[in-house]
Motif scaffolding. Structure first.
Motif, PDB file in Angstrom:
ATOM      1  N   MET A   1      26.544  29.207  28.637  1.00  0.00           N
ATOM      2  CA  MET A   1      26.745  28.220  29.713  1.00  0.00           C
ATOM      3  C   MET A   1      26.866  28.600  30.933  1.00  0.00           C
ATOM      4  SD  MET A   1      30.727  27.054  30.075  1.00  0.00           S
ATOM      5  CE  MET A   1      30.938  25.457  31.200  1.00  0.00           C
ATOM      6  N   ARG A   2      26.398  27.978  31.803  1.00  0.00           N
ATOM      7  CA  ARG A   2      26.066  28.320  33.751  1.00  0.00           C
ATOM      8  C   ARG A   2      27.488  28.728  34.193  1.00  0.00           C
ATOM      9  NH1 ARG A   2      23.655  23.329  33.218  1.00  0.00           N
ATOM     10  NH2 ARG A   2      24.648  21.645  34.299  1.00  0.00           N
ATOM     11  N   LYS A   3      27.467  29.354  34.753  1.00  0.00           N
ATOM     12  CA  LYS A   3      28.390  30.073  35.742  1.00  0.00           C
ATOM     13  C   LYS A   3      28.761  28.392  36.284  1.00  0.00           C
ATOM     14  CE  LYS A   3      28.706  34.621  35.680  1.00  0.00           C
ATOM     15  NZ  LYS A   3      29.131  34.896  34.248  1.00  0.00           N
ATOM     16  N   GLN A   4      30.465  27.987  37.107  1.00  0.00           N
ATOM     17  CA  GLN A   4      31.503  27.519  37.148  1.00  0.00           C
ATOM     18  C   GLN A   4      32.082  28.099  38.350  1.00  0.00           C
ATOM     19  OE1 GLN A   4      31.168  23.769  36.205  1.00  0.00           O
ATOM     20  NE2 GLN A   4      29.409  24.888  35.166  1.00  0.00           N
ATOM     21  N   ILE A   5      31.864  27.253  39.798  1.00  0.00           N
ATOM     22  CA  ILE A   5      32.201  28.676  40.891  1.00  0.00           C
ATOM     23  C   ILE A   5      33.341  27.515  42.012  1.00  0.00           C
ATOM     24  CG2 ILE A   5      31.447  29.392  42.910  1.00  0.00           C
ATOM     25  CD1 ILE A   5      28.567  30.068  40.659  1.00  0.00           C
ATOM     26  N   ALA A   6      34.321  28.202  41.961  1.00  0.00           N
ATOM     27  CA  ALA A   6      35.003  27.298  43.466  1.00  0.00           C
ATOM     28  C   ALA A   6      34.350  28.638  44.579  1.00  0.00           C
ATOM     29  CB  ALA A   6      35.877  27.214  43.268  1.00  0.00           C
ATOM     30  N   ALA A   7      33.690  28.027  45.734  1.00  0.00           N
ATOM     31  CA  ALA A   7      33.511  28.994  46.990  1.00  0.00           C
ATOM     32  C   ALA A   7      34.118  28.007  47.772  1.00  0.00           C
ATOM     33  CB  ALA A   7      32.316  29.487  47.019  1.00  0.00           C
ATOM     34  N   ALA A   8      35.296  29.515  48.682  1.00  0.00           N
ATOM     35  CA  ALA A   8      35.844  29.222  49.232  1.00  0.00           C
ATOM     36  C   ALA A   8      34.832  29.094  50.762  1.00  0.00           C
ATOM     37  CB  ALA A   8      36.887  29.787  50.306  1.00  0.00           C
ATOM     38  N   ASN A   9      34.035  28.366  51.898  1.00  0.00           N
ATOM     39  CA  ASN A   9      33.654  28.670  53.688  1.00  0.00           C
ATOM     40  C   ASN A   9      34.937  28.360  54.593  1.00  0.00           C
ATOM     41  OD1 ASN A   9      32.342  28.874  55.099  1.00  0.00           O
ATOM     42  ND2 ASN A   9      31.237  26.923  55.142  1.00  0.00           N
ATOM     43  N   LEU A  33      41.121  31.896  35.647  1.00  0.00           N
ATOM     44  CA  LEU A  33      39.375  31.662  35.366  1.00  0.00           C
ATOM     45  C   LEU A  33      38.813  32.537  34.532  1.00  0.00           C
ATOM     46  CD1 LEU A  33      38.477  33.475  39.081  1.00  0.00           C
ATOM     47  CD2 LEU A  33      38.207  31.261  38.872  1.00  0.00           C
ATOM     48  N   ASN A  34      38.053  32.015  33.956  1.00  0.00           N
ATOM     49  CA  ASN A  34      37.915  31.888  32.207  1.00  0.00           C
ATOM     50  C   ASN A  34      36.397  32.849  32.487  1.00  0.00           C
ATOM     51  OD1 ASN A  34      35.381  30.688  31.780  1.00  0.00           O
ATOM     52  ND2 ASN A  34      36.961  28.947  31.241  1.00  0.00           N
ATOM     53  N   GLU A  35      36.205  33.486  30.920  1.00  0.00           N
ATOM     54  CA  GLU A  35      34.235  34.512  31.610  1.00  0.00           C
ATOM     55  C   GLU A  35      33.723  34.187  32.633  1.00  0.00           C
ATOM     56  OE1 GLU A  35      32.923  35.608  28.095  1.00  0.00           O
ATOM     57  OE2 GLU A  35      34.591  34.245  27.107  1.00  0.00           O
ATOM     58  N   HIS A  36      33.534  32.617  32.008  1.00  0.00           N
ATOM     59  CA  HIS A  36      31.894  30.974  32.917  1.00  0.00           C
ATOM     60  C   HIS A  36      32.847  30.843  34.214  1.00  0.00           C
ATOM     61  CE1 HIS A  36      29.964  31.647  28.932  1.00  0.00           C
ATOM     62  NE2 HIS A  36      31.494  30.819  28.843  1.00  0.00           N
ATOM     63  N   GLN A  37      33.758  31.715  34.383  1.00  0.00           N
ATOM     64  CA  GLN A  37      34.093  30.777  36.398  1.00  0.00           C
ATOM     65  C   GLN A  37      34.216  31.947  37.437  1.00  0.00           C
ATOM     66  OE1 GLN A  37      38.258  29.698  34.947  1.00  0.00           O
ATOM     67  NE2 GLN A  37      36.667  27.321  34.144  1.00  0.00           N
ATOM     68  N   LEU A  38      34.539  31.281  38.269  1.00  0.00           N
ATOM     69  CA  LEU A  38      34.117  32.166  40.028  1.00  0.00           C
ATOM     70  C   LEU A  38      34.651  31.960  41.130  1.00  0.00           C
ATOM     71  CD1 LEU A  38      30.221  33.578  40.009  1.00  0.00           C
ATOM     72  CD2 LEU A  38      31.948  34.576  38.828  1.00  0.00           C
ATOM     73  N   ALA A  39      35.717  32.537  41.616  1.00  0.00           N
ATOM     74  CA  ALA A  39      36.062  32.035  42.105  1.00  0.00           C
ATOM     75  C   ALA A  39      35.482  33.030  43.767  1.00  0.00           C
ATOM     76  CB  ALA A  39      37.620  32.440  42.741  1.00  0.00           C
ATOM     77  N   ILE A  40      34.512  32.808  45.225  1.00  0.00           N
ATOM     78  CA  ILE A  40      33.381  33.255  45.915  1.00  0.00           C
ATOM     79  C   ILE A  40      34.502  32.994  47.329  1.00  0.00           C
ATOM     80  CG2 ILE A  40      31.766  34.021  47.199  1.00  0.00           C
ATOM     81  CD1 ILE A  40      30.540  33.063  44.214  1.00  0.00           C
ATOM     82  N   PHE A  41      34.964  33.858  48.173  1.00  0.00           N
ATOM     83  CA  PHE A  41      35.312  33.739  48.918  1.00  0.00           C
ATOM     84  C   PHE A  41      34.065  33.893  50.633  1.00  0.00           C
ATOM     85  CE2 PHE A  41      38.882  33.969  46.518  1.00  0.00           C
ATOM     86  CZ  PHE A  41      40.039  32.952  47.030  1.00  0.00           C
ATOM     87  N   ALA A  42      34.099  33.231  50.981  1.00  0.00           N
ATOM     88  CA  ALA A  42      32.540  33.995  52.368  1.00  0.00           C
ATOM     89  C   ALA A  42      33.771  33.411  53.273  1.00  0.00           C
ATOM     90  CB  ALA A  42      32.250  32.412  52.578  1.00  0.00           C
ATOM     91  N   VAL A  43      34.236  34.843  54.029  1.00  0.00           N
ATOM     92  CA  VAL A  43      35.319  35.236  54.937  1.00  0.00           C
ATOM     93  C   VAL A  43      34.273  35.860  56.146  1.00  0.00           C
ATOM     94  CG1 VAL A  43      36.926  35.901  53.414  1.00  0.00           C
ATOM     95  CG2 VAL A  43      35.181  37.515  54.694  1.00  0.00           C
ATOM     96  N   PRO A  44      34.656  34.880  57.642  1.00  0.00           N
ATOM     97  CA  PRO A  44      33.653  35.596  58.968  1.00  0.00           C
ATOM     98  C   PRO A  44      33.481  37.909  59.006  1.00  0.00           C
ATOM     99  CG  PRO A  44      35.352  34.441  59.266  1.00  0.00           C
ATOM    100  CD  PRO A  44      35.987  35.307  58.239  1.00  0.00           C
ATOM    101  N   PHE A  45      32.204  37.963  59.487  1.00  0.00           N
ATOM    102  CA  PHE A  45      31.694  38.961  59.216  1.00  0.00           C
ATOM    103  C   PHE A  45      32.643  39.670  59.464  1.00  0.00           C
ATOM    104  CE2 PHE A  45      27.789  37.353  59.838  1.00  0.00           C
ATOM    105  CZ  PHE A  45      27.054  37.664  58.804  1.00  0.00           C
ATOM    106  N   PRO A  46      33.416  39.985  60.572  1.00  0.00           N
ATOM    107  CA  PRO A  46      34.497  41.505  60.902  1.00  0.00           C
ATOM    108  C   PRO A  46      36.063  41.562  59.459  1.00  0.00           C
ATOM    109  CG  PRO A  46      34.235  39.342  62.732  1.00  0.00           C
ATOM    110  CD  PRO A  46      33.879  39.226  61.388  1.00  0.00           C
TER     111      PRO A  46
END
Ligand code: PEP
Length: 253
Positions: A1-9, A33-46
């Motif tokens: 199964m392809r990844k299911q992703i919640a990405a925060a910007n 989050l199960n093995e097919h799910q990711l949470a990603i946090f896109a935060v400012p560089f600093p």
């Protein structure tokens, strides 16, 4: 199964103190989050290293940069290279957000170079595409998005395209409170997948995660994510509230 992703910007929001507080709230919130799910946090560089440190040990939770340079390194004042991100063990980067395209003149060609730099540093790209309102009103959104994909991605090898991440973000729905209907999202996501399938074959197209972005919130995430070709979301405003973003994470398929 392809990844299911919640990405925060998080975009260019939050003081350091606020970023620390939000991260502490995220750490305190339980995500299933199960093995097919990711949470990603896109935060400012600093804030990358601090947030990364705080989220360490959270299963399938990652930190991302919101941009990287199209050049490797050198005399480019103010830029941050993919190599630098790699050195900080940042494994994801957003490339081609509509705000970067609109305010900083990033073309499909420049974005192709940024993606190359990310690959050279073994960083996963979240590639954004999506049409402005005038294009949607003229009903030519499919060919518009197709061109973005072809010009920025079709130089990639089959191996590079496998498991790639694309975020479809109709510009008229970003930060406006106006969301594409789940049917509109599904229609475009299926189109994106068919464009990739025509070039790379259906196995690779089916491995690509296609996220939807544009005023996703706790109240609409489940409906949008339930669609067959929608593999989660890229979320701006609603990602600045830990409890709201937790609902979005828990709405992943
Ligand atoms: C975004 O910035 O990518 C975005 C989708 O923002 P929002 O969720 O606020 O519309």
């Amino acid at each position: 199964m392809r990844k299911q992703i919640a990405a925060a910007n998080w975009k260019m929001n939050l003081s350091l103190a606020q970023a620390n507080q939000l991260t502490d709230e995220i750490v305190a919130t339980s995500h299933s989050l199960n093995e097919h799910q990711l949470a990603i946090f896109a935060v400012p560089f600093p804030y990358l290293l601090t947030v990364k440190e705080k989220l360490k040990g959270k299963h399938n939770v990652f930190v991302a940069a919101q941009n990287c340079a199209s050049t490797k390194n050198g005399a480019y004042t103010g830029e941050v290279s993919a190599e630098m991100l790699d050195g900080m063990d940042i494994r994801y980067v957003i490339i081609g957000h509509s705000e970067r395209r609109e305010y900083y003149g990033e073309t499909n060609k420049i974005l192709a170079e940024k993606i190359n730099r990310a690959f050279e540093s073994n960083i996963n790209t979240i590639f954004c595409c999506g049409e402005p309102l005038a294009v949607r009103e003229a009903a030519i959104q499919n060919s518009y998005v197709e061109t973005q994909i072809k010009e920025s991605l079709f130089h990639l090898s089959a191996a590079q395209m496998t498991n790639f991440i694309i975020a479809y973000e109709p510009i008229w729905a970003i930060g406006t409170g106006k969301t594409a209907s789940s049917d509109q999202a599904q229609e475009m996501h299926a189109h994106i997948r068919s464009v990739i399938a025509a070039q790379y074959g259906s196995d690779i197209a089916n491995s690509v995660s296609v996220l939807y972005g544009g005023s996703v919130k706790g109240a609409n995430a489940k409906d949008i994510f339930s669609k067959q070709d929608v593999d989660g979301g890229l979320v701006g405003g609603a990602s600045l509230v830990a409890a709201e973003f937790a609902i979005i994470i828990n709405s992943l398929k």
